[in-house]
Motif scaffolding. Structure first.
Motif, short mmCIF file in Angstrom:
data_model
loop_
_atom_site.label_atom_id
_atom_site.label_comp_id
_atom_site.label_asym_id
_atom_site.label_seq_id
_atom_site.Cartn_x
_atom_site.Cartn_y
_atom_site.Cartn_z
N ARG A 3 5.78 -61.75 79.40
CA ARG A 3 4.91 -61.21 78.60
C ARG A 3 5.40 -59.65 77.95
NH1 ARG A 3 -1.03 -60.97 80.70
NH2 ARG A 3 0.11 -60.48 82.75
N ILE A 4 5.97 -58.85 78.84
CA ILE A 4 6.43 -57.72 78.71
C ILE A 4 7.52 -57.72 77.86
CG2 ILE A 4 7.55 -55.55 79.89
CD1 ILE A 4 5.46 -56.00 82.34
N ILE A 5 8.44 -58.58 77.99
CA ILE A 5 9.71 -58.51 77.12
C ILE A 5 9.18 -58.91 75.77
CG2 ILE A 5 12.14 -59.66 76.71
CD1 ILE A 5 12.29 -60.00 79.85
N ALA A 6 8.26 -60.06 75.55
CA ALA A 6 8.07 -60.39 74.33
C ALA A 6 7.19 -59.26 73.73
CB ALA A 6 7.17 -61.59 74.25
N TRP A 65 16.03 -66.26 76.95
CA TRP A 65 15.06 -67.40 76.88
C TRP A 65 15.89 -68.73 76.51
CZ3 TRP A 65 11.00 -64.70 77.89
CH2 TRP A 65 11.11 -63.21 77.47
N SER A 66 17.01 -68.78 76.29
CA SER A 66 17.62 -69.84 75.98
C SER A 66 18.73 -70.04 77.10
CB SER A 66 18.90 -69.49 74.71
OG SER A 66 19.64 -68.49 75.35
N GLY A 101 4.98 -67.14 79.67
CA GLY A 101 4.48 -65.73 79.78
C GLY A 101 5.00 -65.04 78.26
N ALA A 102 6.16 -65.23 77.96
CA ALA A 102 6.35 -64.84 76.32
C ALA A 102 5.71 -65.69 75.33
CB ALA A 102 8.01 -64.90 76.33
N ALA A 103 5.57 -67.00 75.65
CA ALA A 103 4.72 -67.76 74.59
C ALA A 103 3.39 -67.26 74.33
CB ALA A 103 4.66 -69.35 75.23
N ALA A 104 2.85 -66.96 75.78
CA ALA A 104 1.28 -66.42 75.69
C ALA A 104 1.41 -65.05 74.70
CB ALA A 104 0.86 -66.03 76.89
N MET A 105 2.30 -64.26 74.97
CA MET A 105 2.36 -62.95 74.10
C MET A 105 2.71 -63.48 72.62
SD MET A 105 2.14 -59.81 73.80
CE MET A 105 1.83 -59.18 75.45
N ASP A 106 3.58 -64.41 72.31
CA ASP A 106 3.86 -64.89 71.15
C ASP A 106 2.48 -65.39 70.26
OD1 ASP A 106 6.37 -64.59 71.17
OD2 ASP A 106 6.74 -66.80 71.86
N ALA A 107 1.62 -66.12 70.97
CA ALA A 107 0.40 -66.61 70.33
C ALA A 107 -0.36 -65.51 70.22
CB ALA A 107 -0.23 -67.62 71.63
N HIS A 108 -0.46 -64.46 71.16
CA HIS A 108 -1.44 -63.29 71.00
C HIS A 108 -1.03 -62.34 69.62
CE1 HIS A 108 -3.42 -59.52 71.86
NE2 HIS A 108 -2.30 -58.84 71.79
N PHE A 109 0.32 -62.18 69.60
CA PHE A 109 0.81 -61.31 68.54
C PHE A 109 0.45 -62.16 67.09
CE2 PHE A 109 5.02 -60.72 65.91
CZ PHE A 109 4.33 -59.39 65.26
N ARG A 110 0.51 -63.51 67.16
CA ARG A 110 0.31 -64.23 65.93
C ARG A 110 -1.10 -64.49 65.50
NH1 ARG A 110 3.70 -69.88 65.00
NH2 ARG A 110 3.25 -69.58 62.33
N VAL A 155 15.36 -66.69 62.45
CA VAL A 155 15.20 -65.79 63.86
C VAL A 155 14.08 -66.27 64.72
CG1 VAL A 155 14.35 -63.55 64.53
CG2 VAL A 155 16.00 -63.58 62.62
N LEU A 156 14.57 -67.24 65.55
CA LEU A 156 13.62 -68.32 66.01
C LEU A 156 13.68 -68.18 67.70
CD1 LEU A 156 13.17 -71.01 63.83
CD2 LEU A 156 11.41 -69.54 64.51
N HIS A 157 14.02 -66.96 68.17
CA HIS A 157 13.87 -66.95 69.95
C HIS A 157 12.53 -67.41 70.43
CE1 HIS A 157 13.24 -63.04 68.17
NE2 HIS A 157 12.49 -62.80 69.15
N THR A 158 11.56 -67.17 69.56
CA THR A 158 10.30 -67.63 69.99
C THR A 158 10.01 -69.02 69.96
OG1 THR A 158 9.37 -67.83 67.64
CG2 THR A 158 8.97 -65.49 68.69
#
Ligand SMILES: O=P(O)(O)OC[C@H]1O[C@](O)(CO)[C@@H](O)[C@@H]1O
Length: 547
Positions: free
Chosen positions: A481-484, A270-271, A292-301, A93-96
C-alpha cells in the motif's frame, strides 16, 4: 490528452493568493478544533496526516480545484485503461495490472495482458518455491543458501528495499544485491559466498545496462572458475524483456522471466523483478504484497478526490513545491527496515518527475519534482535534523511510523521510536521563541548576560511543515500500500505539471559520454571537444594509477 493550461494556471494563481494572505503560523490553524480529523485521511489503518502543514481550509479547497483543472481523474483512467500515456516512448503504463488479480481482461493494443501476467506469476512462484525448498539446486546438487540479484536502478532498488523492509518474513535463502559497477561491490560479496550454493539472478529490463552486464560477467567467471563452464546454467536465472540477449548470455529460457515494455524500471518490483523478494518471503507473502498495492490502486481509482490518499498526498507536495517554493522533501521512516526507502523513492520520484518540458515539449511553466532525500529516524535526528530545525531552508518532512514493531519483547524500543517521531513533527511545527529560550535558561539559574548570549542559539523558528504516514505494522500488505501510495502521488503531481512521468531521457547523456570516454582509459585519445577540465582529471588519475 491535452491539459487545460489556463485552468491550471488560474488554480495556481488562486493558491498563491491564498498563501500570500496567510498571516498566522501552522499552529494557529489548530484553532479549528477538528483540524486533525479534517486534514488527515485514513485507508484502513493507514493514516495520512497533513494537519501539520500550512494548508488551510481555503487552500485545500483551491488545491482540489487544481486537481479538477488538471483533469486528474481523466488522466488516471487513461493510465488504468492502458492508453499510451508514455508519449515519448509510445507505451502504455500498466504496472498496476501486475497486481490486479480479478482476472478481468485487460487489453493493451488489442491484446489481453492478463493471461501473460498470470502465467509469469505461476512460473515465478514455481521457481521461487523450488529454490526455497531445494528442489532447484546448484550444479552439484547443493541447495541454494544465497541468492544474488545483479541489477541497477529499478532492477535493484525495488527488490533491495522490499527485501530489507520485510526481513521479519524471511524464511528462504539469504538475498544479496549487487548494483554498482565499482568492482568493490561484487568483490566484497563474492568473498563471503560459496559458489556451490549461490544462485545469481541477472535483472535488467534491457539486458544492455553496462553495470549489470559487467557484474554478470564477473559472477559468471566466479561460477565457471570454481565449478566449470558447464555449471553456469544451473547457477543463473534472468529477469528481462530482452530474451534474445539473455539467451546469448547463456541463461536457459526456462530460467528467464519476462516482463513487458509497459512496466517502467522504477515501477517494476511487482513484476519478475520481484523474484528475489519472492524467494526470500515465499510466493504467498509476495501475493500479500501485490494485494496491498492492488488495494491502494482500487482506493486511488474510486475514492473522491477529497478523500483520496494519493491525491491529497500529491496536493500537499504541490503546495510545498509550487506555492511555498520549497526545493526538497525529506523522507524519514521511523522504521530501520525502511532504510532503503529514501533511495527507492529518489528514483521513483526524481527519475519520474525531474523534467523541464511538458508532454508536448514546451518549457514547464513552474518548478517540477523536488529533490528527495532522507534517512531513517532516529539516526537522522543525530545527523541533519539540526538543519531541519534551525537551518535557513525549510524542508517539508515525510515521517513514516508503525504502531507495532516485529519484536514484542522490545516494546520499550518501539515506544521510544514512536515518541521520537511524534516529538520531531511537533517540534518542527511548534518551535521555541526567544522568550521561551531565555526563560528556560533563566530557570536553570544562569546570569542575565549569559541568558542574553545563549538564548538566540536556542531559538527554533518552528512553523516547519511535515506529513506523517502511520500504520499498524510493516507487513507485506502495508508495504504494498505504501509503495503504491507514493507511485500514485508521483502520477498526480506529474498530471498537474503536465509532464511525462514515465520516460527518463535525462540519464542518457552521461551514459553516452561514458561509452565515448572508455577507450581513453586504455590509451586512446579523448573525443574531440572534451573539456580541458575532464582531460586534466583523466591525465591526473592515469598518472596516479601508474605511480
Ligand atoms: O533494467 P535495466 O534495463 O538494466 O535498467 C536499469 C535502470 O536504468 C535506467 O534505465 C536509467 O538509469 C532506469 O530507469 C532503470 O531502472
Amino acid at each position: 490528452m491535452t491539459a487545460d493550461r489556463s485552468a491550471i494556471d488560474s488554480a495556481f494563481e488562486a493558491l498563491v493568493t491564498v498563501r500570500r494572505g496567510q498571516t498566522g503560523q501552522i499552529l494557529d490553524l489548530f484553532a479549528v478544533p477538528d483540524r486533525f480529523e479534517r486534514f488527515s485521511c485514513a485507508y484502513g489503518d493507514l493514516l495520512l496526516d497533513f494537519s501539520k502543514t500550512a494548508i488551510s481550509q481555503e487552500a485545500l479547497k483551491r488545491l482540489l480545484d487544481l486537481a479538477a483543472a488538471a483533469q486528474v481523474e481523466t488522466q488516471r483512467e487513461a493510465m488504468f485503461a492502458g492508453d499510451h500515456i508514455n508519449l515519448t516512448e509510445d507505451r502504455a503504463v500498466l504496472h498496476t495490472a501486475l497486481r490486479e488479480r480479478s482476472g478481468d481482461p485487460l487489453p493493451v493494443d488489442g491484446i489481453d495482458v492478463q493471461p501473460g501476467i498470470e502465467e509469469t506469476l505461476q512460473r515465478l512462484s514455481a521457481f521461487a518455491s523450488g529454490v526455497r525448498d531445494g528442489r532447484i539446486a546448484g550444479a552439484r546438487g547443493h541447495a541454494f543458501t544465497d541468492v544474488v540479484n545483479i541489477g541497477i536502478g529499478g532492477s535493484d532498488l525495488g527488490p533491495a528495499m522490499v527485501t530489507g523492509a520485510l526481513a521479519p518474513y524471511h524464511d528462504g535463502p539469504r538475498c544479496h544485491f549487487v548494483s554498482n559497477v565499482d568492482g568493490a561491490h561484487i568483490a566484497d560479496l563474492l568473498k563471503r559466498l560459496d559458489p556451490i550454493s549461490t544462485l545469481f539472478i541477472v535483472a535488467s529490463k534491457t539486458f544492455t545496462t553496462v553495470e549489470t552486464m559487467c557484474n554478470a560477467a564477473t559472477a559468471r567467471a566466479f561460477i565457471a572458475g570454481a565449478l566449470g563452464e558447464e555449471a553456469v546454467g544451473a547457477h543463473f536465472a534472468a529477469v528481462s524483456t530482452a530474451r534474445d540477449q539473455v539467451a546469448a548470455f547463456g541463461i536457459a529460457a526456462e530460467r528467464t522471466f519476462g516482463f513487458w515494455d509497459w512496466v517502467g524500471g522504477r515501477y517494476s518490483v511487482w513484476s519478475a523483478v520481484g523474484l528475489p523478494v519472492m524467494i526470500a518471503i515465499g510466493p504467498d507473502r509476495f501475493g500479500e504484497f501485490l494485494a496491498g498495492a492492488a488495494a491502494m490502486d482500487a482506493h486511488f481509482r474510486s475514492a473522491p478526490l477529497d478523500q483520496n490518499l494519493p491525491v491529497l498526498f500529491a496536493l500537499v507536495g504541490l503546495w510545498h513545491r509550487n506555492v511555498c517554493s520549497y526545493p526538497s522533501r525529506a523522507i524519514i521512516p521511523y522504521d530501520q527496515r525502511l532504510a532503503r526507502l529514501p533511495a527507492y523513492l529518489q528514483q521513483l520520484d526524481m527519475e519520474s518527475n525531474g523534467k523541464s518540458v511538458t508532454r508536448d515539449g514546451q518549457k514547464t511553466a513552474r518548478a517540477t519534482g523536488p529533490i528527495v532525500w532522507g534517512e531513517p529516524g532516529t539516526n537522522a535526528q543525530h545527523a541533519f535534523f539540526q538543519l531541519l530545525h534551525q537551518g535557513t531552508d525549510i524542508v517539508p518532512v515525510e515521517f513514516l511510523v508503525a504502531a507495532e514493531g516485529h519484536e514484542p519483547e522490545l516494546r520499550n524500543h518501539q515506544d521510544l521510536l514512536v515518541a521520537n517521531c511524534l516529538a520531531q513533527s511537533e517540534a518542527l511545527m511548534r518551535g521555541r521563541s526567544l522568550e521561551q529560550a531565555a526563560a528556560q535558561l533563566a530557570a536553570k539559574g544562569l546570569a542575565e548576560e549569559e541568558v542574553a548570549r545563549l538564548a538566540p542559539h536556542r531559538v527554533f523558528p518552528g512553523d516547519r511543515p511535515s506529513v506523517t504516514i502511520a500504520y499498524a505494522v510493516l507487513d507485506p500488505f502495508t508495504l504494498g500500500r505504501i509503495i503504491a501510495l507514493y507511485e500514485h502521488r508521483v502520477f498526480v503531481e506529474a498530471a498537474v505539471w503536465d509532464i511525462n512521468a514515465f520516460d527518463q531521457w535525462g540519464v542518457e547523456l552521461g551514459k553516452e559520454l561514458a561509452t565515448q570516454f572508455l577507450p581513453a582509459m586504455t590509451g586512446a585519445p579523448l573525443p574531440a571537444g572534451t573539456s580541458p577540465s575532464t582531460a586534466g582529471l583523466l591525465a591526473h588519475l592515469k598518472g596516479l594509477a601508474q605511480a
